[in-house]
Design a protein around this motif. Structure first.
Motif, PDB file in Angstrom:
ATOM      1  N   UNK A   1      63.885 -25.424   6.876  1.00  0.00           N
ATOM      2  CA  UNK A   1      62.799 -25.165   7.817  1.00  0.00           C
ATOM      3  C   UNK A   1      61.591 -26.044   7.517  1.00  0.00           C
ATOM      4  N   UNK A   2      61.100 -26.760   8.536  1.00  0.00           N
ATOM      5  CA  UNK A   2      59.912 -27.601   8.443  1.00  0.00           C
ATOM      6  C   UNK A   2      58.803 -27.013   9.308  1.00  0.00           C
ATOM      7  N   UNK A   3      57.563 -27.325   8.954  1.00  0.00           N
ATOM      8  CA  UNK A   3      56.407 -26.748   9.646  1.00  0.00           C
ATOM      9  C   UNK A   3      55.607 -27.855  10.315  1.00  0.00           C
ATOM     10  N   UNK A   4      55.401 -27.713  11.620  1.00  0.00           N
ATOM     11  CA  UNK A   4      54.489 -28.567  12.369  1.00  0.00           C
ATOM     12  C   UNK A   4      53.219 -27.761  12.622  1.00  0.00           C
ATOM     13  N   UNK A   5      52.082 -28.275  12.174  1.00  0.00           N
ATOM     14  CA  UNK A   5      50.801 -27.578  12.340  1.00  0.00           C
ATOM     15  C   UNK A   5      49.888 -28.423  13.219  1.00  0.00           C
ATOM     16  N   UNK A   6      49.193 -27.757  14.141  1.00  0.00           N
ATOM     17  CA  UNK A   6      48.237 -28.407  15.033  1.00  0.00           C
ATOM     18  C   UNK A   6      46.910 -27.675  14.898  1.00  0.00           C
ATOM     19  N   UNK A   7      45.876 -28.429  14.610  1.00  0.00           N
ATOM     20  CA  UNK A   7      44.536 -27.861  14.439  1.00  0.00           C
ATOM     21  C   UNK A   7      43.642 -28.395  15.557  1.00  0.00           C
ATOM     22  N   UNK A   8      43.098 -27.505  16.376  1.00  0.00           N
ATOM     23  CA  UNK A   8      42.276 -27.882  17.524  1.00  0.00           C
ATOM     24  C   UNK A   8      40.853 -27.387  17.330  1.00  0.00           C
ATOM     25  N   UNK A   9      39.887 -28.240  17.662  1.00  0.00           N
ATOM     26  CA  UNK A   9      38.478 -27.864  17.579  1.00  0.00           C
ATOM     27  C   UNK A   9      37.801 -28.208  18.904  1.00  0.00           C
ATOM     28  N   UNK A  10      37.159 -27.229  19.502  1.00  0.00           N
ATOM     29  CA  UNK A  10      36.553 -27.412  20.804  1.00  0.00           C
ATOM     30  C   UNK A  10      35.363 -28.351  20.783  1.00  0.00           C
ATOM     31  N   UNK A  11      35.162 -29.061  21.879  1.00  0.00           N
ATOM     32  CA  UNK A  11      34.000 -29.935  22.047  1.00  0.00           C
ATOM     33  C   UNK A  11      32.819 -29.122  22.566  1.00  0.00           C
ATOM     34  N   UNK A  12      31.637 -29.609  22.271  1.00  0.00           N
ATOM     35  CA  UNK A  12      30.443 -28.989  22.842  1.00  0.00           C
ATOM     36  C   UNK A  12      30.356 -29.340  24.324  1.00  0.00           C
ATOM     37  N   UNK A  13      29.783 -28.452  25.105  1.00  0.00           N
ATOM     38  CA  UNK A  13      29.685 -28.657  26.547  1.00  0.00           C
ATOM     39  C   UNK A  13      28.455 -29.504  26.897  1.00  0.00           C
ATOM     40  N   UNK A  14      28.597 -30.255  27.952  1.00  0.00           N
ATOM     41  CA  UNK A  14      27.480 -31.054  28.462  1.00  0.00           C
ATOM     42  C   UNK A  14      26.447 -30.120  29.095  1.00  0.00           C
ATOM     43  N   UNK A  15      25.145 -30.392  28.928  1.00  0.00           N
ATOM     44  CA  UNK A  15      24.130 -29.507  29.520  1.00  0.00           C
ATOM     45  C   UNK A  15      24.202 -29.396  31.033  1.00  0.00           C
ATOM     46  N   UNK A  16      24.886 -30.323  31.701  1.00  0.00           N
ATOM     47  CA  UNK A  16      24.919 -30.263  33.169  1.00  0.00           C
ATOM     48  C   UNK A  16      25.636 -29.020  33.693  1.00  0.00           C
ATOM     49  N   UNK A  17      26.287 -28.261  32.812  1.00  0.00           N
ATOM     50  CA  UNK A  17      26.901 -27.015  33.277  1.00  0.00           C
ATOM     51  C   UNK A  17      25.838 -26.012  33.719  1.00  0.00           C
ATOM     52  N   UNK A  18      24.560 -26.305  33.401  1.00  0.00           N
ATOM     53  CA  UNK A  18      23.483 -25.420  33.833  1.00  0.00           C
ATOM     54  C   UNK A  18      22.699 -26.000  35.004  1.00  0.00           C
ATOM     55  N   UNK A  19      23.102 -27.176  35.487  1.00  0.00           N
ATOM     56  CA  UNK A  19      22.342 -27.821  36.553  1.00  0.00           C
ATOM     57  C   UNK A  19      22.441 -27.030  37.848  1.00  0.00           C
ATOM     58  N   UNK A  20      21.325 -26.785  38.544  1.00  0.00           N
ATOM     59  CA  UNK A  20      21.347 -26.034  39.805  1.00  0.00           C
ATOM     60  C   UNK A  20      21.653 -26.947  40.981  1.00  0.00           C
TER      61      UNK A  20
END
Length: 749
Positions: free
Chosen positions: A304-323
């Protein structure tokens, strides 16, 4: 060019190129036999919490101005951040809030949810999680990471994800190399048997807790004018309500039920439809890729072999608050660009050019057994691959308490003669034992997901329709199974018909199943009852699962017993008011087989009209088990329906029979009720409260009435006893009833 790296291992692995098609995410060419893909079974540790905004961009006034984020918007984000992070002891006089900027949108219709998510404490996996021998039995088992119901992939609340899966290598000498390609959101690191082979969009060196992937460019959040239906509107693009103008539906589950950017009923806004070219441009920007990466055989081990994946989220762009155009004319609120996740495994493919390795997604041909998370709901058509470890069944318990765990079994052949042999659990540091008789293994009974509402899963938004959202989500999940067969000719109701075959396992049986069909994952429920005199500490043993013509499988068991005694139910301080339902028990077990209607059907008119044998000897026998279960919880309440059609399912029946004598007075037959109460006292204990239901709980409930037998006519009739029916004459009738109940209570005290 986007930053993607591959690590050189002993000079044998070259640089991994980032391959992107100008027309959108490219189609990956097969590099040999497929061993693994993203839809395999993963052990997952997810770090969740309020999502983060890029502080560097918030400090860049020119960038904010370019994307419509005004100084007032920045101040609003600051207030929201401080509100979300209050209680975390951050000194805002010494720290710039923009370095902690966060948001937590309400995406489930619960105004308290953002605050709850902000209080989630980030827990990261222990050191050594990447090693092959790490025990990941306590991690979530996630299958089909690319499908999350009908709403899309992943979750916007995932900050980081640590994932492990397995593949078998019978003989590494026969394998020259393996080829890995994957697409992801945020930043990614990939490891084989604890050794890193590639990373992308992450900092160099040792990764720390809370690290973020590289931020996305602003163009990943919105459409171009020429990509919308009206060829002039620019809107922030999410991934929850997006669909195309052309091209129909795609096989990509992200594209099935998507509309950009909001349903038409929201404020009358119909929104521009995004064309396929625009969608592919966005996916090219959002989905990052690594590979192909060549994995040399020297990194593989036999077995048995192990494949590991490590994911880290990116920060969001401020434009998600643009009206304005971003929020469809609304100001000061998060727009639809927030609704695509910044940490997710999108696609993965592990190929064996030599073709010598077995598939890691192959279901078992022989008997397989796995320790499951008892909090997870299992469905029919799920499966576990052969290479997946059996794991360890773990309990954490206390003295005099009852605790539970779950196993699952599966075979490529029909299972008969299923049995569980339990050993004593022995203290690891002494001679103490927990006898094998204190552990009991039983089966679980599947019910159609279309019956979830009728069987008691009552949550907001779950209606009684067969295809409610939970049934649809379960169907979307199980349709990916190799054992799920889609009909070639699909009519309007094909999903509802298919969902009837998808079973969910919430019903705990009293015995093991006599047979288990081939290729069906059958859950088993394991109960541990801890004796009061058990010395605290860690105990170990095993449960051996046997079946006819199958090799037995031993499951390690570990129980950590703490030095605290669970009070007996008779010692409970809390008043336990459980609603016993004798009518539901009768409907379930005693409904005639030829009955044209069932409980929950639109034409259901109650157990009497359905000719259910209420209050028969068999009915009373069936009540014993439920009283025993209520005794375990220390129930203090019994409910006696008096009126017709209470919420307790009695319809026109009652345990108390009303009789109108020839002289006009009323008599009451308590025979059935007496037997019912005596049975409860014998098997549940003496109740502290007996409630006689003489009033409905809601104004919209049926008219207060009882069923009366008239001695003069020899017929049953309905007697209305509400104030609207007979405001004054009803009072003497109720007085007679109250006097009879009081007299019986004094007599039986």
């Amino acid at each position: 060019m986007e930053r993607v790296r591959s690590l050189a291992i002993a000079g044998t692995i070259g640089l991994a190129a980032l391959l992107m098609s100008s027309a959108g995410p490219r189609a990956w060419a097969a590099e040999g036999k497929l061993i693994l893909e993203e839809d395999t079974h993963w052990k997952v540790w997810a770090v969740r919490g309020a999502m983060r905004i890029d502080g560097k961009l918030l400090k860049d006034k020119a960038e904010c101005k370019k994307w419509g984020v005004t100084p007032g918007d920045v101040k609003s984000i600051g207030r929201a951040t401080k509100r979300l992070l209050q209680g975390q002891n951050i000194d805002w006089k010494k720290n710039d809030w923009r370095d902690f900027a966060a948001y937590c949108p309400d995406i489930i219709g619960n105004p308290y949810y953002p605050r709850m998510m902000s209080l989630v404490r980030q827990e990261y996996p222990p050191e050594g999680w990447i090693s092959p021998g790490f025990d990941d039995g306590a991690w979530m088992t996630v299958w089909n990471t690319t499908v999350r119901g009908v709403e899309g992939k992943g979750s916007v609340y995932n900050r980081s994800m640590y994932m492990r899966t397995y593949f078998e290598v019978p003989d590494p000498a026969k394998v020259k190399e393996l080829v890995l390609t994957l697409a992801y959101r945020g930043g990614c690191r990939v490891l084989i048997n604890g050794r890193e082979i590639a990373r992308g969009h992450l900092p160099e060196g040792q990764l720390t807790a809370g690290v973020c992937g590289d931020s996305y460019v602003a163009e990943a959040y919105y459409n171009h004018r020429e990509e919308s239906a009206d060829r002039k509107t620019v809107v922030a693009i999410g991934e929850i309500w997006t669909r195309f103008i052309k091209g129909g539906r795609s096989k990509d589950p992200r594209l099935r039920r998507y509309r950009c950017p909001a349903p038409p009923q929201w404020n009358g806004y119909k929104g521009p439809w995004l064309d396929r070219k625009g969608w592919q441009r966005l996916m090219k920007l959002r989905d990052r890729e690594i590979g192909p990466v060549n994995i040399p055989s020297k990194l593989l081990v036999k077995g048995r072999n192990v494949l590991a994946v490590e994911l880290h989220g990116s920060r969001h762009h401020p434009l998600i608050y643009a009206p304005g155009i971003w929020g469809h004319g609304k100001t000061k609120q998060w727009n639809q660009a927030k609704s695509w996740d910044h940490a997710r495994l999108v696609r993965l493919r592990l190929d064996d050019p030599s073709g010598s390795l077995p598939s890691a997604m192959q279901p078992p041909e022989e008997l397989g057994v796995w320790a499951e998370d008892m909090h997870s709901r299992l469905y029919r058509f799920e499966y576990r691959p052969t290479v997946m470890p059996t794991g360890k069944l773990k309990f954490v318990g206390a003295l005099n308490g009852n605790f539970a765990g779950m196993l699952s079994v599966m075979s490529g052949r029909k299972i008969t003669g299923l049995a569980a042999v339990v050993s004593d659990l022995k203290h690891v540091a002494g001679d103490a034992t927990i006898p094998a008789g204190r552990i009991r293994v039983t089966g679980m009974v599947g019910q159609p997901v279309t019956d979830m509402a009728q069987l008691g899963v009552h949550i907001k938004g779950l209606d009684r329709k067969p295809m409610n959202f939970m049934a649809r989500n379960a169907l979307a999940h199980t349709m990916q199974s190799p054992f799920f067969s889609r009909p070639r000719q699909r009519d309007r109701d094909w999903q509802a018909k298919a969902a009837e075959k998808v079973l969910f396992y919430d019903h705990i049986a009293s015995v093991l199943p006599a047979t288990v069909p081939a290729n069906v994952l059958q859950p088993l429920w394991v109960r541990l009852s801890v004796p009061t005199n058990t010395p605290p500490g860690v105990y170990r043993g095993q449960i051996t699962i046997k079946a006819d013509a199958a090799k037995p499988v031993a499951v390690p068991v570990e129980a950590e017993i703490i030095d605290w005694r669970v009070p007996a139910p008779s010692e409970f301080i809390t008043d336990m008011g459980m609603e016993h339902h004798p009518y539901a028990i009768a409907n379930h077990y005693l409904l005639p087989a030829d009955s044209p209607v069932k409980p929950g059907d639109r034409d259901w008119r109650g157990p009497v009209k359905a000719k259910v044998k209420l209050w028969s000897d068999e009915h009373f026998r069936l009540l014993v088990s439920s009283f025993k279960q209520m005794a375990r919880a220390g129930n203090d309440l019994l409910i006696i329906p008096v009126l017709q059609r209470t919420e307790f399912g009695n319809w026109e029946d009652s345990m108390i029979k009303w009789i109108r004598r020839k002289d006009g007075t009323y008599g009451f037959d308590f025979t059935i009720m007496d037997r019912f109460v005596d049975l409860a006292v014998r098997h549940m204990g003496k109740p502290r409260v007996i409630t006689f239901v003489i009033m409905h709980c809601q104004l919209a409930s049926p008219t207060p009435a009882v069923t009366v037998f008239d001695e003069a006519t020899g017929k049953y009739e309905t007697l209305g006893l509400g104030w609207k029916q007979d405001a004054f004459n009803r009072l003497p009738v109720w007085k007679q009833f109250g006097s009879a109940v009081l007299g019986l209570t004094i007599k039986c005290a």
